[in-house]
Design an enzyme around this catalytic site. Structure first.
Site, PDB file in Angstrom:
ATOM      1  N   GLY A 102       0.797  -1.216   0.000  1.00 16.34           N
ATOM      2  CA  GLY A 102       0.000   0.000   0.000  1.00 16.34           C
ATOM      3  C   GLY A 102       0.837   1.277   0.000  1.00 16.34           C
ATOM      4  O   GLY A 102       0.505   2.232  -0.705  1.00 16.34           O
ATOM      5  N   SER A 103       1.908   1.294   0.765  1.00 17.75           N
ATOM      6  CA  SER A 103       2.719   2.518   0.850  1.00 17.75           C
ATOM      7  C   SER A 103       3.296   2.881  -0.512  1.00 17.75           C
ATOM      8  O   SER A 103       3.270   4.048  -0.924  1.00 17.75           O
ATOM      9  CB  SER A 103       3.863   2.334   1.859  1.00 17.75           C
ATOM     10  N   ASN A 151      -7.969   3.615   8.744  1.00 20.61           N
ATOM     11  CA  ASN A 151      -7.348   2.444   9.372  1.00 20.61           C
ATOM     12  C   ASN A 151      -7.444   2.436  10.889  1.00 20.61           C
ATOM     13  O   ASN A 151      -7.328   1.398  11.508  1.00 20.61           O
ATOM     14  CB  ASN A 151      -5.885   2.330   8.939  1.00 20.61           C
ATOM     15  N   GLN A 191      -7.631  -0.450   3.511  1.00 18.86           N
ATOM     16  CA  GLN A 191      -8.471  -1.054   4.553  1.00 18.86           C
ATOM     17  C   GLN A 191      -9.800  -1.561   3.991  1.00 18.86           C
ATOM     18  O   GLN A 191     -10.539  -2.259   4.683  1.00 18.86           O
ATOM     19  CB  GLN A 191      -8.756  -0.037   5.673  1.00 18.86           C
ATOM     20  N   SER A 236      -3.387  -3.471  -0.597  1.00 20.23           N
ATOM     21  CA  SER A 236      -2.274  -4.242  -0.041  1.00 20.23           C
ATOM     22  C   SER A 236      -2.769  -5.618   0.414  1.00 20.23           C
ATOM     23  O   SER A 236      -3.740  -5.714   1.175  1.00 20.23           O
ATOM     24  CB  SER A 236      -1.670  -3.474   1.138  1.00 20.23           C
ATOM     25  N   HIS A 262      -1.646  -7.965   2.450  1.00 16.63           N
ATOM     26  CA  HIS A 262      -1.566  -8.466   3.832  1.00 16.63           C
ATOM     27  C   HIS A 262      -2.680  -7.938   4.736  1.00 16.63           C
ATOM     28  O   HIS A 262      -2.826  -8.370   5.876  1.00 16.63           O
ATOM     29  CB  HIS A 262      -0.179  -8.214   4.442  1.00 16.63           C
ATOM     30  N   THR A 314      11.502  -8.669 -12.072  1.00 19.58           N
ATOM     31  CA  THR A 314      10.885  -9.982 -12.210  1.00 19.58           C
ATOM     32  C   THR A 314       9.635 -10.094 -11.346  1.00 19.58           C
ATOM     33  O   THR A 314       9.650  -9.721 -10.172  1.00 19.58           O
ATOM     34  CB  THR A 314      11.904 -11.071 -11.815  1.00 19.58           C
ATOM     35  N   CYS A 362       2.424   2.661  13.411  1.00 20.15           N
ATOM     36  CA  CYS A 362       3.548   3.491  12.976  1.00 20.15           C
ATOM     37  C   CYS A 362       3.913   4.526  14.025  1.00 20.15           C
ATOM     38  O   CYS A 362       5.036   4.985  14.090  1.00 20.15           O
ATOM     39  CB  CYS A 362       3.189   4.210  11.684  1.00 20.15           C
TER      40      CYS A 362
HETATM   41  C1  PLP Z   1      -1.568  -0.666   6.053  1.00 19.66           C
HETATM   42  C2  PLP Z   1      -1.951   0.565   5.324  1.00 19.66           C
HETATM   43  C3  PLP Z   1      -1.112   1.158   4.383  1.00 19.66           C
HETATM   44  C4  PLP Z   1       0.269   0.643   4.112  1.00 19.66           C
HETATM   45  O1  PLP Z   1       0.242  -0.583   3.414  1.00 19.66           O
HETATM   46  P1  PLP Z   1       1.587  -1.464   3.369  1.00 19.66           P
HETATM   47  O2  PLP Z   1       1.259  -2.573   2.431  1.00 19.66           O
HETATM   48  O3  PLP Z   1       1.829  -1.947   4.755  1.00 19.66           O
HETATM   49  O4  PLP Z   1       2.663  -0.582   2.846  1.00 19.66           O
HETATM   50  C5  PLP Z   1      -1.551   2.276   3.717  1.00 19.66           C
HETATM   51  N1  PLP Z   1      -2.770   2.781   3.958  1.00 19.66           N
HETATM   52  C6  PLP Z   1      -3.613   2.248   4.847  1.00 19.66           C
HETATM   53  C7  PLP Z   1      -4.958   2.852   5.062  1.00 19.66           C
HETATM   54  C8  PLP Z   1      -3.231   1.123   5.568  1.00 19.66           C
HETATM   55  O5  PLP Z   1      -4.061   0.601   6.472  1.00 19.66           O
END
Ligand code: PLP
Length: 395
Positions: free
Chosen positions: A72-73, A153, A181, A201, A203, A239, A327
């Site tokens: 996500g970042s 989040n 989210q 993202s 995870h 890759t 964070c």
């Molecule tokens: C977790 C999160 C991110 C960051 O995602 P990563 O895959 O951990 O870099 C960005 N925005 C929101 C709203 C998130 O909850």
């Protein structure tokens, strides 16, 4: 059996066994490079292409609008910096966002500000939801981009994304949404919501860490993020992370297919926690709108305590939770999200975020409901701040 109760699914989620199973071939025997021309690599190519089709089906976008990132970042950074650079070339250097975005957005905006961009952060009010009238009033001739998160989040509030998308499209302004989210948790329709850029993202919905995507509306040619090979149409060379991409798509497909059932049960658990915790503990309050919120999100402030102490004591009782964003843990500043909805510092400090998943059981909820009130009381008994609150109450 779990050794502990995991109630921090907004921070990350458990990789589902079905997802690992789908990934395994590409971590073992099917190791061919998806960009190779021989038959062996083709198996990986087919898997990556199929994964993009599955992602597109869940999000109502096109497969060729899916660009894989490391999460996500990266997607947030790529979208915002690219849109800013492209629009600056046309003399547009104004960006609209909100006060309670994730740091991946807010810190990117800080960096752009230093480069001469002007940033307007919309207020999110006590309920944690932006007002579209504020957006309309903030739009200018030189507005380059609007970036509003789909779901927050920390407090889980859902934003009026379709309305924002319609307003932006009408004004010819690009719209990015950090949907990290939201994807896999609530319905997302990239096309119908008039979104131009969407970050996600894996995870956060029971997929693997280190893989995500930026969905870029067809026709927008953003600058290449990583120069090199032709992967991701040359926009992000390197890759392909075949196993990660397959894992992301598998997790998303499972989440989308099961969403209605999972959410019906999650909402019940969420609402029971909210009702019994705020009803049973004096001077506690729910943060963020009670209805327009993610099915698994509970965020409650308890006056007179420190959220960090609460977390440590919950941890000793085997409950994993959060007091805001991971964070900022280790910093003494209260969460920017809680401040943005108008909580005073002292109250923002005493906040607890529980984020549930489909794996959270009713027994887990029972345990949380048993432990939290006892711990809050114990902390209040030791708190000079609580003593002051009680004294002022009795005057
Ligand atoms: C977790 C999160 C991110 C960051 O995602 P990563 O895959 O951990 O870099 C960005 N925005 C929101 C709203 C998130 O909850």
């Amino acid at each position: 059996m779990n050794r502990f109760i995991y109630a921090d699914n907004a921070a990350t989620t458990r990789l589902l066994p079905e997802v690992l199973e789908a990934m395994m071939p590409y971590l073992t025997d099917e190791y061919g490079n998806a960009s190779s021309l021989y038959g062996f690599g083709q198996e990986s190519r087919i898997a990556v292409d199929r994964a993009k089709d599955e992602i597109a089906a869940c999000l109502h976008c096109r497969a060729d609008e899916v660009f894989v990132t490391s999460g996500g970042s990266e997607a947030d950074n790529w979208a915002i910096k690219s849109a800013a650079a492209m629009m600056a070339a046309k003399g547009k250097k104004h960006i609209i966002s909100t006060a309670f975005e994730h740091h991946a957005v807010l810190h990117t905006l800080d960096a752009l500000k230093k480069e001469g961009f002007e940033i307007t952060l919309l207020p999110v009010y006590n309920n944690g939801i932006v007002k579209t009238d504020d957006l309309k009033a903030a739009l200018r001739e030189d507005t380059a981009l609007v970036s509003v998160m789909f779901a927050n989040n920390e407090i889980g509030t859902l934003q009026p994304i379709a309305e924002i998308g319609a307003i932006c499209r009408e004004h010819g302004v690009w719209f990015h949404t950090d949907a990290v989210q939201a994807v896999g948790h609530v319905p997302v329709d990239f096309a119908a919501m008039n979104i131009d850029f969407l970050s996600l993202s894996a995870h956060k919905f029971h997929g693997p860490k280190g893989v995500g995507a930026l969905i870029i509306r067809k026709g927008i040619r953003i600058p290449n993020l990583i120069h090199g090979g032709a992967q991701e149409k040359g926009r992000r060379a390197g890759t392909e992370n075949t196993a990660g991409i397959v894992g992301m798509a598998t997790a998303m497909k499972l989440a989308c297919n099961n969403m209605d059932n999972v959410n019906a049960s999650l909402c019940q658990k969420r609402d029971r926690l909210i009702r019994e915790l705020t009803g049973g503990i004096v001077r506690s309050r729910l943060n963020g709108d009670a209805e327009k919120r993610l099915p698994g999100n509970i965020n409650i402030s308890f006056e007179g305590i420190e959220g960090e102490s609460l977390l440590l004591m919950l941890d000793m009782r085997g409950i994993c939770a959060s007091s805001g964003s991971a964070c900022t843990s280790g910093s003494l500043d209260p969460s920017h999200v809680l401040l943005s909805i108008g909580l005073p510092h002292a109250i923002a400090h005493g906040s607890l975020r529980l984020s549930l998943s489909e794996e959270t059981t009713d027994e887990d909820i029972d345990t949380i409901l048993r432990e939290v009130p006892v711990i809050v009381q114990r902390l209040r008994d030791m708190s000079p701040l609580w003593e002051t609150i009680l004294k002022s109450e009795n005057q």
